[in-house]
Scaffold this active site. Structure first.
Site, PDB file in Angstrom:
ATOM      1  N   THR A 144      29.619  44.519  39.105  1.00 53.28           N
ATOM      2  CA  THR A 144      29.247  43.373  40.495  1.00 53.28           C
ATOM      3  C   THR A 144      28.393  43.983  41.231  1.00 53.28           C
ATOM      4  O   THR A 144      27.569  43.030  41.820  1.00 53.28           O
ATOM      5  CB  THR A 144      30.675  43.584  41.293  1.00 53.28           C
ATOM      6  OG1 THR A 144      31.523  42.930  40.344  1.00 53.28           O
ATOM      7  CG2 THR A 144      30.508  42.567  42.342  1.00 53.28           C
TER       8      THR A 144
ATOM      9  N   SER B 194      31.942  46.151  33.200  1.00 54.22           N
ATOM     10  CA  SER B 194      32.579  47.118  32.994  1.00 54.22           C
ATOM     11  C   SER B 194      33.605  46.971  31.953  1.00 54.22           C
ATOM     12  O   SER B 194      34.525  47.992  31.292  1.00 54.22           O
ATOM     13  CB  SER B 194      32.747  48.303  33.669  1.00 54.22           C
ATOM     14  OG  SER B 194      34.053  47.896  34.811  1.00 54.22           O
ATOM     15  N   SER B 195      34.453  45.737  32.217  1.00 55.85           N
ATOM     16  CA  SER B 195      35.744  45.535  31.438  1.00 55.85           C
ATOM     17  C   SER B 195      35.135  45.303  29.846  1.00 55.85           C
ATOM     18  O   SER B 195      36.071  45.388  29.150  1.00 55.85           O
ATOM     19  CB  SER B 195      36.251  44.160  31.768  1.00 55.85           C
ATOM     20  OG  SER B 195      35.214  43.109  31.650  1.00 55.85           O
TER      21      SER B 195
ATOM     22  N   THR C  50      33.549  48.166  38.615  1.00 56.07           N
ATOM     23  CA  THR C  50      34.754  48.785  39.128  1.00 56.07           C
ATOM     24  C   THR C  50      35.963  48.707  37.998  1.00 56.07           C
ATOM     25  O   THR C  50      36.845  49.479  38.134  1.00 56.07           O
ATOM     26  CB  THR C  50      35.298  48.163  40.360  1.00 56.07           C
ATOM     27  OG1 THR C  50      35.489  46.851  40.223  1.00 56.07           O
ATOM     28  CG2 THR C  50      34.299  48.390  41.717  1.00 56.07           C
ATOM     29  N   ASP C  51      35.962  47.672  37.062  1.00 54.61           N
ATOM     30  CA  ASP C  51      37.071  47.469  36.287  1.00 54.61           C
ATOM     31  C   ASP C  51      37.421  48.564  35.342  1.00 54.61           C
ATOM     32  O   ASP C  51      38.377  49.080  35.057  1.00 54.61           O
ATOM     33  CB  ASP C  51      36.788  46.101  35.249  1.00 54.61           C
ATOM     34  CG  ASP C  51      36.919  44.915  36.281  1.00 54.61           C
ATOM     35  OD1 ASP C  51      37.115  44.898  37.531  1.00 54.61           O
ATOM     36  OD2 ASP C  51      36.344  43.873  35.405  1.00 54.61           O
TER      37      ASP C  51
END
Ligand code: ASP
EC number: 3.5.1.1
Length: 321
Positions: free
Chosen positions: A26, A71-72, A104-105
């Site tokens: 993000t 990052s997911s 952040t995921d």
């Protein structure tokens, strides 16, 4: 010290050299016409406004854009690539430390992997953002500034990999994303100063297959059997409570352990440690007696990474928890 002495002391100290590795997330996102967020911002553009706040005589920057991923969608191969980029940065003895910008995921997974392999005293800090780059309250620039300040601080040396986010500084081990939108995105379930296992010599994880199985009440053994049929080298069971699972799943876990497939028991409860206290088919004490390893304070995402590292390096999983 006289003014001229101070001046010459400053002139004699070379600037601290910080490598910033950007991977997406993000912090690098902007909204498209449909409002959906995509990582579009180049590493150099992320860093420029923050770097401008430092005196070039004090801190110099080298930005390396590795990726622009959500990052997911990261895999173990992506973690391997980030680890190699960090190693490459630290191969330069003049580098003071490394900042990695990351979604952040799955930041907690990458952070614990980097920490487990980290042999250097110099700090590595991960950061990111909850609001995108083009948001009026973008939190990325302040998080990046804080991350750089931590990396340049002598107090960050020798304590492993950190997550710096929302004004918090957290050790990688035990960190979990705990809020989907709050600027304080991460919390930790670790003790105040978590003990770090002896660093593991770097090894690739790309070919290791570890699945996480959620052990809801009544979960059938088929979940374990199909994970094994899909080639799992190891399993993490996200159990209930302090580490207990139902009878059906326990039968599958028992067979996996008897066949030599390592199993780590984590929990869906946010706080506290896993401990094998209960008997009965799926009780934690029974699972331990069959050879399952409790994940202590680690939750499933990090437990999966640690089990993969154990498998790839030929270590017993219990040595990494
Ligand atoms: N989906 C984003 C990612 O993990 C979320 C974030 O960065 O906050 O890349």
């Amino acid at each position: 010290m006289s003014e001229s002495q101070k001046q010459s002391a400053t002139q004699d100290t070379p600037p601290k050299k910080i490598v910033v590795i950007t991977t997406g997330g993000t912090i690098a996102c902007t909204a498209g016409r449909d409002g959906a967020l995509l990582p579009t911002v180049a590493g150099a553009d992320l860093l420029a406004p923050v770097a401008a706040r430092f005196d070039a005589a004090d801190v110099s920057f080298d930005v390396r854009e590795l990726n622009r991923l959500d990052s997911s969608s990261m895999t173990f191969a992506d973690i391997d690539e980030i680890r190699r980029a960090v190693e490459e940065a630290l191969a330069d003895p003049e580098v003071t430390g490394v900042v990695v910008t990351h979604g952040t995921d799955s930041m907690e997974e990458t952070a614990v992997a980097l920490d487990t392999f980290h042999t250097d005293d110099r700090p590595v800090v991960l950061t990111g953002a909850q609001h995108p780059h083009d948001h009026p309250d973008a939190d990325g620039p302040l998080n990046l500034l804080d991350a750089i300040n931590v990396v340049t601080s002598p107090t960050a040396r020798g304590i492993g990999v950190l997550i710096v986010f929302g004004r918090a500084v957290l050790p990688a081990r035990g960190a979990v994303k705990w809020h989907t939108s709050d600027e304080l995105a991460f919390a930790t379930n670790a003790p105040e100063e978590p003990t770090r296992a002896d660093p593991v010599p770097a090894v690739d994880l790309a070919d290791v297959v570890v699945h996480i199985i959620h052990a809801y009440p009544g979960a059938p053994r088929d979940l374990v059997d199909s994970a094994r049929a899909a080639g799992a080298d190891g399993l993490v069971i996200e159990a209930m409570g302090s580490g207990n699972i139902g009878t059906g799943l326990a039968a599958g876990v028992g067979d996996a352990l008897r066949d030599g497939v390592p199993v780590v028991i984590s929990t869906r409860v946010p706080r506290g440690e896993v401990c094998g206290s209960y008997g009965g088919a799926g009780g934690g004490a029974t699972l331990n007696s069959l050879g399952a390893v409790g994940s202590t304070y680690f939750r499933s995402g990090q437990a999966r990474v640690l089990l993969a590292i154990a498998l790839a390096s030929g270590r017993h999983p219990a040595t990494l928890f």
